[in-house]
Design a protein around this motif. Structure first.
Motif, PDB file in Angstrom:
ATOM      1  N   CYS A   1       0.835  -1.207   0.000  1.00 14.78           N
ATOM      2  CA  CYS A   1       0.000   0.000   0.000  1.00 14.78           C
ATOM      3  C   CYS A   1       0.866   1.252   0.000  1.00 14.78           C
ATOM      4  O   CYS A   1       0.550   2.236  -0.697  1.00 14.78           O
ATOM      5  N   HIS A   2       1.959   1.226   0.758  1.00 10.40           N
ATOM      6  CA  HIS A   2       2.879   2.368   0.759  1.00 10.40           C
ATOM      7  C   HIS A   2       3.474   2.585  -0.639  1.00 10.40           C
ATOM      8  O   HIS A   2       3.646   3.738  -1.072  1.00 10.40           O
ATOM      9  N   GLU A   3       3.782   1.502  -1.328  1.00  4.90           N
ATOM     10  CA  GLU A   3       4.322   1.618  -2.681  1.00  4.90           C
ATOM     11  C   GLU A   3       3.303   2.281  -3.611  1.00  4.90           C
ATOM     12  O   GLU A   3       3.651   3.160  -4.414  1.00  4.90           O
ATOM     13  N   ILE A   4       2.051   1.879  -3.490  1.00  2.73           N
ATOM     14  CA  ILE A   4       1.002   2.446  -4.341  1.00  2.73           C
ATOM     15  C   ILE A   4       0.785   3.919  -4.007  1.00  2.73           C
ATOM     16  O   ILE A   4       0.644   4.759  -4.903  1.00  2.73           O
ATOM     17  N   ILE A   5       0.786   4.250  -2.733  1.00  2.94           N
ATOM     18  CA  ILE A   5       0.631   5.645  -2.312  1.00  2.94           C
ATOM     19  C   ILE A   5       1.771   6.502  -2.861  1.00  2.94           C
ATOM     20  O   ILE A   5       1.580   7.668  -3.237  1.00  2.94           O
ATOM     21  N   ALA A   6       2.952   5.898  -2.959  1.00  2.11           N
ATOM     22  CA  ALA A   6       4.120   6.615  -3.484  1.00  2.11           C
ATOM     23  C   ALA A   6       4.103   6.738  -5.009  1.00  2.11           C
ATOM     24  O   ALA A   6       4.972   7.399  -5.580  1.00  2.11           O
ATOM     25  N   GLY A   7       3.128   6.122  -5.669  1.00  6.04           N
ATOM     26  CA  GLY A   7       2.987   6.278  -7.117  1.00  6.04           C
ATOM     27  C   GLY A   7       3.328   5.060  -7.944  1.00  6.04           C
ATOM     28  O   GLY A   7       3.231   5.100  -9.180  1.00  6.04           O
ATOM     29  N   ARG A   8       3.718   3.959  -7.313  1.00  3.55           N
ATOM     30  CA  ARG A   8       4.044   2.758  -8.067  1.00  3.55           C
ATOM     31  C   ARG A   8       2.773   1.986  -8.458  1.00  3.55           C
ATOM     32  O   ARG A   8       1.754   2.070  -7.776  1.00  3.55           O
ATOM     33  N   PHE A   9       2.871   1.260  -9.564  1.00  3.99           N
ATOM     34  CA  PHE A   9       1.823   0.338 -10.030  1.00  3.99           C
ATOM     35  C   PHE A   9       0.522   1.029 -10.460  1.00  3.99           C
ATOM     36  O   PHE A   9      -0.491   0.354 -10.647  1.00  3.99           O
ATOM     37  N   HIS A  10       0.527   2.347 -10.628  1.00  2.36           N
ATOM     38  CA  HIS A  10      -0.716   3.022 -11.005  1.00  2.36           C
ATOM     39  C   HIS A  10      -1.192   2.604 -12.393  1.00  2.36           C
ATOM     40  O   HIS A  10      -2.398   2.660 -12.685  1.00  2.36           O
ATOM     41  N   GLU A  11      -0.272   2.169 -13.247  1.00  5.79           N
ATOM     42  CA  GLU A  11      -0.670   1.697 -14.572  1.00  5.79           C
ATOM     43  C   GLU A  11      -1.426   0.375 -14.496  1.00  5.79           C
ATOM     44  O   GLU A  11      -2.023  -0.077 -15.476  1.00  5.79           O
ATOM     45  N   GLN A  12      -1.415  -0.253 -13.335  1.00  8.32           N
ATOM     46  CA  GLN A  12      -2.116  -1.515 -13.127  1.00  8.32           C
ATOM     47  C   GLN A  12      -3.582  -1.309 -12.736  1.00  8.32           C
ATOM     48  O   GLN A  12      -4.252  -2.256 -12.324  1.00  8.32           O
ATOM     49  N   PHE A  13      -4.054  -0.083 -12.889  1.00 13.15           N
ATOM     50  CA  PHE A  13      -5.451   0.233 -12.578  1.00 13.15           C
ATOM     51  C   PHE A  13      -6.140   0.718 -13.861  1.00 13.15           C
ATOM     52  O   PHE A  13      -6.401   1.908 -14.043  1.00 13.15           O
ATOM     53  N   PRO A  14      -6.443  -0.231 -14.794  1.00 14.83           N
ATOM     54  CA  PRO A  14      -6.928   0.134 -16.127  1.00 14.83           C
ATOM     55  C   PRO A  14      -8.447   0.122 -16.283  1.00 14.83           C
ATOM     56  O   PRO A  14      -8.958   0.151 -17.399  1.00 14.83           O
ATOM     57  N   VAL A  15      -9.179   0.079 -15.177  1.00 13.02           N
ATOM     58  CA  VAL A  15     -10.640  -0.004 -15.254  1.00 13.02           C
ATOM     59  C   VAL A  15     -11.219   1.358 -15.620  1.00 13.02           C
ATOM     60  O   VAL A  15     -10.786   2.387 -15.098  1.00 13.02           O
TER      61      VAL A  15
END
Length: 466
Positions: free
Chosen positions: A79-93
């Motif tokens: 969750c900290h990684e996502i908050i920091a901006g990682r993996f946002h391209e993995q949200f394609p909905v």
């Protein structure tokens, strides 16, 4: 299998890209909802909101003894990684989808689960070790996690909008100070009224927008009340005793917002009132901003056959046929943004009204409309400030000439010669082309010394005793 892996759900087996952190339910949403073209990945604040919610839920489940410590820490790290901006391209909905937000909730659950599996040295899709449903979605439902994530996203977006609004208020105030000594005619119904300064006009722009800062913040304050722990309809089925209050407390600690648990979770789960009132504040800002842009276009009209009291920075040639024409393109584009915001507010109203029984399934279009509005307004405020307001200059002589030749200054004579005689002077001035000043002296109504004192334009800029 090639570049795909197979995952299964209620409807059967589906291929998912092998390197994707999302899973089968996200893939179904990708296939089903090709609607707006605006994906969840377009709104990083919303993705961070989802990560905040999943982290708070994991912490609550761990503290209540429902989640293994090792798994808990890996979920928090992810969750900290996502908050920091990682993996946002993995949200394609797509932002607009059926299912009351289930696709977006499962997108978050799947991405977090597969990243945790990666940290455990497992393959993506080995959900027996970390499940999107059994672990990441533990003690939750889409119906509490999704709206809470929306609210956490909107709180972040509101802070950005307010910051940009403060900057444009400052820009208008700077112009108000710069133009404080430039006398011009004020107008009502587009007709000459009484004198004012150009500085007063621009200070009024600043003041009206500044009012909206507190309005936006106050209305966004409603988003701190959340329904985590409500699960499906507010009864808390599958959530342990004490989960709702503890999860709200944990979410407050994680985000820094004063999050509280709603007093009635059954009421809070279908309720969309906070979105409606916040959207109304965005509409109010749009209405004011559009009016200001209308004024800027009028004040700069011309340059020979209009008001021409101010000059807007020239941004591009204005015509493919008329040489030398320059259009007020920045106020024009901001006007159009404001029309879009006003229309989206109606979408929010319809979506909120469409709630039925224990859930409002229209929250995807509702949240998209509000987030799109904030995004548009942020861009519009920056564009208007940077490409228009800071570069505006005044045509001082044009402004002064209009004051000198206007019959509007006759209003100042009312207290001295009465409304009826002032009206007669105004009418004769229009018919003959003679100035108000000359007519008053011709008729011996006032001495020249007294008339000069009364009609001094600077004398008419503020209240004074007769």
């Amino acid at each position: 299998m090639g570049d795909f892996r197979k995952e299964s759900d209620l409807l059967g087996v589906l291929e998912v890209p092998a390197d994707a952190y999302y899973g089968v339910q996200t893939q179904r949403a990708i296939d089903n909802f090709k609607i707006s073209g605006q994906l969840l990945s377009s709104y990083p604040e919303f993705i961070r909101g989802l990560a905040f919610v999943k982290m708070a839920a994991a912490k609550t489940n761990y503290e209540l003894g429902l989640l293994d410590e090792s798994l808990y820490f890996k979920i928090v790290e992810t969750c900290h990684e996502i908050i920091a901006g990682r993996f946002h391209e993995q949200f394609p909905v797509d932002m607009i989808q059926g299912g009351a937000g289930t696709s977006i909730n499962m997108n978050a659950n799947e991405v977090i689960a597969n990243r945790v599996l990666e940290k455990m040295g497992k393959d993506k899709g080995q959900y027996e070790f970390c499940s999107p449903n059994d672990h990441i979605n533990l003690s939750q439902s889409t119906n509490d996690a999704y709206p809470t994530a929306i609210k956490m996203g909107l709180l972040q977006m509101n802070a950005v909008l307010v910051e940009k609004l403060q900057k444009i208020v400052g820009a208008f105030r700077d112009k108000g100070n710069e133009f404080r000594g430039i006398i011009k005619m004020g107008r009502t119904q587009l007709q000459d009224a009484v004198p004012m300064t150009l500085g007063q006009e621009f200070e009024a722009f600043a003041a009206t927008l500044e009012e909206d800062i507190s309005k936006l913040n106050n209305n966004a304050g409603l988003f701190v009340e959340v329904n985590m722990g409500a699960t499906a309809i507010g009864t808390g089925l599958n959530a342990p005793v004490g989960y709702a209050a503890l999860c709200a407390k944990n979410l407050a600690e994680i985000t820094g917002y004063p999050v509280v648990s709603a007093p009635d979770l059954v009421e809070a789960t279908p309720d969309t009132g906070s979105y409606v009132i916040y959207s109304s504040a965005l509409k109010r800002l749009a209405v004011k901003l559009s009016k200001i842009c209308n004024d800027l276009r009028l004040l700069s009209s011309g340059p020979r056959a209009g008001l021409f009291e101010i000059n807007l920075p020239p941004m591009q040639p204005g015509s493919s046929i008329m040489p030398g024409k320059v259009n007020p393109v920045i106020p024009e584009v901001v006007n159009q943004v404001c029309f879009k915001v006003i229309g989206n507010d109606l979408t929010v109203t319809f979506a909120a009204e469409a709630g039925q029984l224990q859930l409002n399934v229209m929250e995807p279009v509702l949240s998209h409309a509000i987030m799109e509005n904030i995004h548009f307004l942020c861009n519009a405020l920056d564009t208007l400030r940077e490409k228009c307001i800071v570069g505006i200059t005044a045509n001082k002589e044009v402004c002064l000439n209009m004051v000198k030749h206007s019959i509007g200054i006759v209003t100042a004579l009312n207290p001295y010669i009465g409304y009826k005689q002032s009206t007669a002077i105004a009418k004769e001035s229009l018919e003959t082309g003679k100035s108000v000043y000359d007519l008053v002296l011709e008729k011996g109504m006032l001495s020249q010394e007294k008339l000069d004192e009364i009609l001094d334009p600077s004398h008419m800029l503020k209240p004074h005793n007769k």
